[in-house]
Design a protein around this motif. Structure first.
Motif, PDB file in Angstrom:
ATOM      1  N   ARG A 114       0.602  -1.168   0.264  1.00 31.88           N
ATOM      2  CA  ARG A 114      -0.285  -0.027   0.264  1.00 31.88           C
ATOM      3  C   ARG A 114       0.803   1.247   0.031  1.00 31.88           C
ATOM      4  NH1 ARG A 114      -4.307   0.178   4.725  1.00 31.88           N
ATOM      5  NH2 ARG A 114      -2.080  -0.021   5.944  1.00 31.88           N
ATOM      6  N   GLY A 115       1.018   1.982  -0.422  1.00 30.56           N
ATOM      7  CA  GLY A 115       1.618   3.103  -1.219  1.00 30.56           C
ATOM      8  C   GLY A 115       0.520   4.359  -1.552  1.00 30.56           C
ATOM      9  N   ILE A 116       1.294   5.919  -0.657  1.00 29.98           N
ATOM     10  CA  ILE A 116       0.561   7.406  -1.122  1.00 29.98           C
ATOM     11  C   ILE A 116       1.706   7.707  -1.802  1.00 29.98           C
ATOM     12  CG2 ILE A 116      -0.638   9.852  -0.202  1.00 29.98           C
ATOM     13  CD1 ILE A 116      -1.401   7.462   1.717  1.00 29.98           C
ATOM     14  N   ALA A 117       1.234   8.158  -2.715  1.00 26.91           N
ATOM     15  CA  ALA A 117       2.491   9.417  -3.707  1.00 26.91           C
ATOM     16  C   ALA A 117       2.097  10.494  -3.744  1.00 26.91           C
ATOM     17  CB  ALA A 117       3.110   8.696  -4.720  1.00 26.91           C
ATOM     18  N   ILE A 118       2.615  11.738  -3.603  1.00 24.82           N
ATOM     19  CA  ILE A 118       2.159  13.554  -3.141  1.00 24.82           C
ATOM     20  C   ILE A 118       3.112  14.101  -4.831  1.00 24.82           C
ATOM     21  CG2 ILE A 118       1.373  14.660  -3.031  1.00 24.82           C
ATOM     22  CD1 ILE A 118       0.770  13.012  -0.164  1.00 24.82           C
ATOM     23  N   GLN A 119       2.849  14.336  -5.421  1.00 28.46           N
ATOM     24  CA  GLN A 119       3.934  15.063  -6.271  1.00 28.46           C
ATOM     25  C   GLN A 119       2.811  16.312  -6.043  1.00 28.46           C
ATOM     26  OE1 GLN A 119       3.767  14.024 -10.434  1.00 28.46           O
ATOM     27  NE2 GLN A 119       5.156  15.791 -10.466  1.00 28.46           N
ATOM     28  N   GLU A 120       4.248  17.222  -5.811  1.00 27.64           N
ATOM     29  CA  GLU A 120       3.513  18.950  -5.671  1.00 27.64           C
ATOM     30  C   GLU A 120       4.154  19.616  -6.900  1.00 27.64           C
ATOM     31  OE1 GLU A 120       3.382  19.925  -1.967  1.00 27.64           O
ATOM     32  OE2 GLU A 120       3.970  18.803  -0.727  1.00 27.64           O
ATOM     33  N   GLU A 121       3.773  20.854  -7.310  1.00 27.26           N
ATOM     34  CA  GLU A 121       4.485  21.468  -8.202  1.00 27.26           C
ATOM     35  C   GLU A 121       5.645  22.455  -7.415  1.00 27.26           C
ATOM     36  OE1 GLU A 121       2.451  24.754 -11.087  1.00 27.26           O
ATOM     37  OE2 GLU A 121       0.519  23.987  -9.403  1.00 27.26           O
ATOM     38  N   TYR A 167       7.682  24.746  -1.453  1.00 22.70           N
ATOM     39  CA  TYR A 167       6.632  25.243  -0.486  1.00 22.70           C
ATOM     40  C   TYR A 167       5.228  25.985  -1.349  1.00 22.70           C
ATOM     41  CZ  TYR A 167      11.684  24.915  -0.021  1.00 22.70           C
ATOM     42  OH  TYR A 167      12.369  25.011   0.683  1.00 22.70           O
ATOM     43  N   SER A 168       4.599  24.993  -2.128  1.00 24.19           N
ATOM     44  CA  SER A 168       3.335  25.384  -2.389  1.00 24.19           C
ATOM     45  C   SER A 168       2.203  25.123  -0.995  1.00 24.19           C
ATOM     46  CB  SER A 168       2.917  24.917  -3.847  1.00 24.19           C
ATOM     47  OG  SER A 168       2.769  23.187  -3.481  1.00 24.19           O
ATOM     48  N   THR A 169       2.300  23.924  -1.027  1.00 21.82           N
ATOM     49  CA  THR A 169       1.113  23.570   0.935  1.00 21.82           C
ATOM     50  C   THR A 169       2.507  23.173   2.176  1.00 21.82           C
ATOM     51  OG1 THR A 169       0.982  22.225   0.130  1.00 21.82           O
ATOM     52  CG2 THR A 169      -0.501  23.474  -0.543  1.00 21.82           C
ATOM     53  N   PRO A 170       1.843  23.483   3.441  1.00 31.22           N
ATOM     54  CA  PRO A 170       2.524  23.026   3.917  1.00 31.22           C
ATOM     55  C   PRO A 170       2.240  21.610   4.354  1.00 31.22           C
ATOM     56  CG  PRO A 170       0.119  24.251   5.189  1.00 31.22           C
ATOM     57  CD  PRO A 170       0.631  23.802   3.645  1.00 31.22           C
ATOM     58  N   PRO A 171       3.204  21.155   5.117  1.00 35.14           N
ATOM     59  CA  PRO A 171       3.786  19.582   4.600  1.00 35.14           C
ATOM     60  C   PRO A 171       2.462  18.887   5.991  1.00 35.14           C
ATOM     61  CG  PRO A 171       5.152  20.092   6.101  1.00 35.14           C
ATOM     62  CD  PRO A 171       4.900  21.371   5.615  1.00 35.14           C
ATOM     63  N   LYS A 172       1.858  17.800   5.394  1.00 30.72           N
ATOM     64  CA  LYS A 172       0.710  16.984   5.653  1.00 30.72           C
ATOM     65  C   LYS A 172       0.214  15.490   5.933  1.00 30.72           C
ATOM     66  CE  LYS A 172      -4.164  16.014   5.935  1.00 30.72           C
ATOM     67  NZ  LYS A 172      -4.575  14.591   4.957  1.00 30.72           N
ATOM     68  N   GLU A 173       0.517  15.022   6.760  1.00 29.93           N
ATOM     69  CA  GLU A 173       0.457  13.692   7.000  1.00 29.93           C
ATOM     70  C   GLU A 173      -0.140  13.107   6.332  1.00 29.93           C
ATOM     71  OE1 GLU A 173       2.928  10.716   7.913  1.00 29.93           O
ATOM     72  OE2 GLU A 173       4.083  12.451   7.880  1.00 29.93           O
ATOM     73  N   GLU A 174      -0.255  12.303   5.284  1.00 36.72           N
ATOM     74  CA  GLU A 174      -0.811  11.224   4.604  1.00 36.72           C
ATOM     75  C   GLU A 174      -1.640   9.713   5.456  1.00 36.72           C
ATOM     76  OE1 GLU A 174      -3.141  12.393   2.945  1.00 36.72           O
ATOM     77  OE2 GLU A 174      -1.510  14.410   2.326  1.00 36.72           O
ATOM     78  N   ASP A 175      -2.659   9.227   5.748  1.00 43.37           N
ATOM     79  CA  ASP A 175      -2.836   8.072   6.232  1.00 43.37           C
ATOM     80  C   ASP A 175      -3.934   7.827   5.414  1.00 43.37           C
ATOM     81  OD1 ASP A 175      -5.658   7.119   8.592  1.00 43.37           O
ATOM     82  OD2 ASP A 175      -3.323   6.709   8.786  1.00 43.37           O
ATOM     83  N   PHE A 176      -3.790   6.356   5.443  1.00 39.51           N
ATOM     84  CA  PHE A 176      -4.620   5.090   4.458  1.00 39.51           C
ATOM     85  C   PHE A 176      -5.404   5.574   4.245  1.00 39.51           C
ATOM     86  CE2 PHE A 176      -0.355   3.288   4.508  1.00 39.51           C
ATOM     87  CZ  PHE A 176       0.128   3.416   2.849  1.00 39.51           C
ATOM     88  N   LYS A 219      -2.475   4.932  -3.949  1.00 39.97           N
ATOM     89  CA  LYS A 219      -2.658   6.170  -4.105  1.00 39.97           C
ATOM     90  C   LYS A 219      -1.857   7.433  -5.280  1.00 39.97           C
ATOM     91  CE  LYS A 219      -6.204   9.131  -4.568  1.00 39.97           C
ATOM     92  NZ  LYS A 219      -7.101   9.009  -5.713  1.00 39.97           N
ATOM     93  N   HIS A 220      -2.104   7.691  -5.950  1.00 36.22           N
ATOM     94  CA  HIS A 220      -0.845   8.800  -6.849  1.00 36.22           C
ATOM     95  C   HIS A 220      -1.958  10.076  -7.029  1.00 36.22           C
ATOM     96  CE1 HIS A 220       1.414  10.609  -9.461  1.00 36.22           C
ATOM     97  NE2 HIS A 220       2.266  10.625  -9.145  1.00 36.22           N
ATOM     98  N   PHE A 221      -1.457  11.618  -6.791  1.00 40.53           N
ATOM     99  CA  PHE A 221      -2.125  12.591  -7.245  1.00 40.53           C
ATOM    100  C   PHE A 221      -1.394  13.723  -6.718  1.00 40.53           C
ATOM    101  CE2 PHE A 221      -2.778  11.850  -2.054  1.00 40.53           C
ATOM    102  CZ  PHE A 221      -2.854  13.478  -1.700  1.00 40.53           C
ATOM    103  N   ARG A 222      -1.137  14.860  -7.481  1.00 39.37           N
ATOM    104  CA  ARG A 222      -0.855  15.620  -8.206  1.00 39.37           C
ATOM    105  C   ARG A 222      -0.964  16.895  -6.616  1.00 39.37           C
ATOM    106  NH1 ARG A 222      -0.581  13.743 -12.959  1.00 39.37           N
ATOM    107  NH2 ARG A 222       1.913  13.149 -13.507  1.00 39.37           N
ATOM    108  N   LYS A 223      -0.493  17.824  -6.397  1.00 38.98           N
ATOM    109  CA  LYS A 223      -1.057  19.044  -5.584  1.00 38.98           C
ATOM    110  C   LYS A 223      -0.527  20.626  -6.439  1.00 38.98           C
ATOM    111  CE  LYS A 223      -1.532  17.467  -1.081  1.00 38.98           C
ATOM    112  NZ  LYS A 223      -0.686  17.389   0.766  1.00 38.98           N
ATOM    113  N   LEU A 224      -0.973  20.987  -6.920  1.00 36.97           N
ATOM    114  CA  LEU A 224      -1.007  22.116  -8.190  1.00 36.97           C
ATOM    115  C   LEU A 224      -1.347  23.446  -6.649  1.00 36.97           C
ATOM    116  CD1 LEU A 224      -2.197  20.796 -11.267  1.00 36.97           C
ATOM    117  CD2 LEU A 224      -0.101  20.813 -10.526  1.00 36.97           C
TER     118      LEU A 224
END
Length: 122
Positions: A35-42, A45-54, A115-120
């Motif tokens: 199980r994995g969560i992949a976050i790609q940020e633009e 420094y665009s958003t404050p870091p947040k721990e993701e939870d399954f 779960k893969h998503f981008r933070k723009l």
């Protein structure tokens, strides 16, 4: 099915990660789960870091939809030699609940969820 011995002169594996297995020899059964969560940020420094939870994502709570073995196949094997001989194996990567097996494997059950998503910006 009659088991055979595998003889390999050289194996080169570059990378193994994320619940993957590199196995030399015989295995009765293997069960892998990733199980994995992949976050790609633009921007870093665009958003404050947040721990993701399954638990925040339904994909990790759903039951797996495995294929059913409904078709019966009659087959016959004719092995002309008691060994499988391989000169060289080159593998770039084994990842995400997969297996690189050199030998007999009777049963495998593998599952990978990502779960893969981008933070723009904006």
């Amino acid at each position: 099915m009659k088991k055979r011995t595998t003889v390999i002169d050289l194996i080169n594996v570059t990378s193994i990660s994320n619940s993957a297995i590199f196995n030399i020899g015989d295995t009765q059964q293997t069960n892998q789960k990733f199980r994995g969560i992949a976050i790609q940020e633009e921007s870093a420094y665009s958003t404050p870091p947040k721990e993701e939870d399954f638990a925040d994502y339904p994909i990790f709570q759903r039951e797996a939809n495995f294929m059913m073995n409904e078709v019966s196949v009659n087959k016959e094997h004719s092995h002309h030699a008691p060994t499988i001989r391989v000169g060289q194996i080159s593998v770039i990567g084994v990842s995400s609940s997969s297996i690189m097996q050199a030998g007999n494997l009777n049963s495998i059950n593998a599952e990978a969820r990502l779960k893969h998503f981008r933070k723009l910006k904006g």
